[in-house]
Design a protein around this motif. Structure first.
Motif, PDB file in Angstrom:
ATOM      1  N   PRO A 241       2.968  -2.925   5.740  1.00  0.00           N
ATOM      2  CA  PRO A 241       3.519  -1.566   5.828  1.00  0.00           C
ATOM      3  C   PRO A 241       2.722  -0.553   5.020  1.00  0.00           C
ATOM      4  CG  PRO A 241       5.288  -3.160   5.570  1.00  0.00           C
ATOM      5  CD  PRO A 241       4.011  -3.924   5.401  1.00  0.00           C
ATOM      6  N   ALA A 242       2.210  -0.957   3.857  1.00  0.00           N
ATOM      7  CA  ALA A 242       1.429  -0.027   3.044  1.00  0.00           C
ATOM      8  C   ALA A 242       0.140   0.375   3.743  1.00  0.00           C
ATOM      9  CB  ALA A 242       1.115  -0.655   1.689  1.00  0.00           C
ATOM     10  N   HIS A 243      -0.449  -0.540   4.514  1.00  0.00           N
ATOM     11  CA  HIS A 243      -1.675  -0.216   5.241  1.00  0.00           C
ATOM     12  C   HIS A 243      -1.374   0.749   6.384  1.00  0.00           C
ATOM     13  CE1 HIS A 243      -3.506  -4.342   3.880  1.00  0.00           C
ATOM     14  NE2 HIS A 243      -3.227  -3.532   2.874  1.00  0.00           N
ATOM     15  N   ARG A 244      -0.292   0.479   7.086  1.00  0.00           N
ATOM     16  CA  ARG A 244       0.065   1.375   8.186  1.00  0.00           C
ATOM     17  C   ARG A 244       0.386   2.766   7.655  1.00  0.00           C
ATOM     18  NH1 ARG A 244       3.880  -0.288  13.315  1.00  0.00           N
ATOM     19  NH2 ARG A 244       3.545   1.620  14.510  1.00  0.00           N
ATOM     20  N   ALA A 245       1.093   2.836   6.535  1.00  0.00           N
ATOM     21  CA  ALA A 245       1.429   4.136   5.958  1.00  0.00           C
ATOM     22  C   ALA A 245       0.173   4.883   5.510  1.00  0.00           C
ATOM     23  CB  ALA A 245       2.392   3.950   4.786  1.00  0.00           C
ATOM     24  N   LEU A 246      -0.782   4.154   4.937  1.00  0.00           N
ATOM     25  CA  LEU A 246      -2.024   4.791   4.514  1.00  0.00           C
ATOM     26  C   LEU A 246      -2.788   5.314   5.721  1.00  0.00           C
ATOM     27  CD1 LEU A 246      -4.193   5.543   2.468  1.00  0.00           C
ATOM     28  CD2 LEU A 246      -5.016   3.172   2.559  1.00  0.00           C
ATOM     29  N   ALA A 247      -2.852   4.529   6.793  1.00  0.00           N
ATOM     30  CA  ALA A 247      -3.521   4.979   8.005  1.00  0.00           C
ATOM     31  C   ALA A 247      -2.880   6.251   8.541  1.00  0.00           C
ATOM     32  CB  ALA A 247      -3.488   3.880   9.060  1.00  0.00           C
TER      33      ALA A 247
END
Length: 372
Positions: A241-247
């Motif tokens: 989820p943190a990667h998707r949010a950063l993207a």
């Protein structure tokens, strides 16, 4: 894939690991001594691969490892070629004793990158200081002498985080930021500081804030902006989820391409607001042939990516995936069974983000998505 008009065509590849066994089959190579728990010599990785695939030639030319890829790229008239270099370029340096695995290749073997006509490399990853800051210094100097542009590591914090700016024919620039997250295994001590060389390493919130500030200062009309991110674990398809949010955050700031990597196999491709997200490009080249334990991921099957972006805004126009099998430390075009397996697995992952992947009559893969 026919080339659309008024587009920038990029070749993208994830982790390129040219050290250890691959370094040992070149005309020049580093001292093969390793500091791994179970493997004392880089020559052992050549032996492992040969037990699986047969004899591997020695003293090979710099084009050997790229195999069929070189012809495939020439046929596609690519404008720029960008890879994540996950190998220190040094015959010196001291291995970082906190790391269990250390990658390096002899400086003479920078010729492998020039043989593939690599224009630029990203360096923010968890192997760039395997051989200490001395090894990093030699890497930076070797790339500079070879005329290969770089981003993601530098002589200090400002240089490590500075974006690469590559002028494009007809105007505009291709701008590349390179950063690594701590969850990819980058030791905190490797981070570049105002008075110390290192890699561009930060946590997601800091990455988003830094990019926002830098983009507001440097972006010009006609720029196409990419962010290379080394993130996550080596195996598995889950997108954190943190990667998707950063993207989502950086696309919201006007970034046109998220170029993710770290896992040894490809992960999902997606489109957000018309922009391409590669959550994991996977490895392109490594010396893992003959190493068992992750067969479910088919790590011998790899992808290169050819992407077309609109010059007048950066939106994705088309994405072709080129499937290969690593065999005898060389990229060979994947056969029909391997291509179909990759198509099925990549389609499964893409559908979780609203996309699709199809096998083509040309034995490649085509990424499709619904227009907004």
């Amino acid at each position: 894939m026919s080339r659309p008009p008024d587009c920038l065509r990029l070749f993208l590849a994830g982790d390129v690991m040219l050290g250890r066994g691959i370094d040992q089959i070149q005309a020049q190579s580093c001292d093969p001594q390793l500091f791994e728990r179970f493997v004392p010599s880089a020559q052992d990785y050549v032996t492992l691969a040969e037990r699986t695939s047969g004899e591997i030639p020695r003293g090979v030319g710099p084009d050997y490892v790229w195999g069929d890829l070189l012809e495939d790229l020439e046929a596609r008239t690519v404008d720029l070629r960008l890879v994540n270099l996950e190998t220190t370029i040094t015959s010196d340096g001291e291995n970082d004793p906190r790391k269990g695995i250390h990658y390096r290749m002899h400086p003479a073997n920078v010729a492998l990158l020039t043989a593939a006509k690599v224009d630029a490399v990203t360096l923010a990853n968890n192997h760039m200081l395997d051989w200490g800051r001395g090894g990093l210094a030699e890497t930076l100097a070797t790339l500079d002498r070879a005329g290969i542009a770089r981003a993601g590591a530098g002589w200090d914090e400002a240089e490590a985080f500075a974006p690469l700016r590559m002028p494009l024919a007809g105007g505009g620039r291709f701008v590349v930021f390179s950063v690594a997250l701590g969850d990819s295994g980058v030791p905190a001590s490797w981070a570049a500081t105002p008075d110390q060389p290192g890699v561009a390493c930060a946590e997601p919130r800091d990455v988003a804030a830094r990019l926002t500030a830098q983009l507001s200062e440097i972006r010009q009309p006609g720029d196409i902006v990419a962010v290379s991110i080394h993130w996550g674990e080596n195996w598995g398809y889950r997108v954190a989820p943190a990667h998707r949010a950063l993207a989502e955050a950086v696309v919201g700031q006007g970034v046109d391409l998220i170029f993710g990597h770290s896992a040894h196999h490809p992960r999902a491709a997606a489109v957000m607001r018309g922009r391409l997200l590669l959550y994991g490009a996977g490895d392109l080249v490594n010396d893992y042939e003959g190493i068992g334990g992750q067969e479910d991921f088919r790590p011998e099957l790899v992808l290169g990516y050819v992407a077309d972006f609109r010059r007048d805004g950066g939106a994705l126009v088309a994405l072709e995936m080129l499937p290969y099998r690593l065999h005898r430390f060389r990229l060979e075009r994947a056969d029909r069974e391997a291509r179909d397996w990759l198509a099925g697995r990549m389609d499964r992952e893409a559908r979780a983000f609203g996309g699709r992947v199809r096998a083509t009559a040309q034995d490649t893969l085509r990424f499709e998505w619904d227009e907004p």
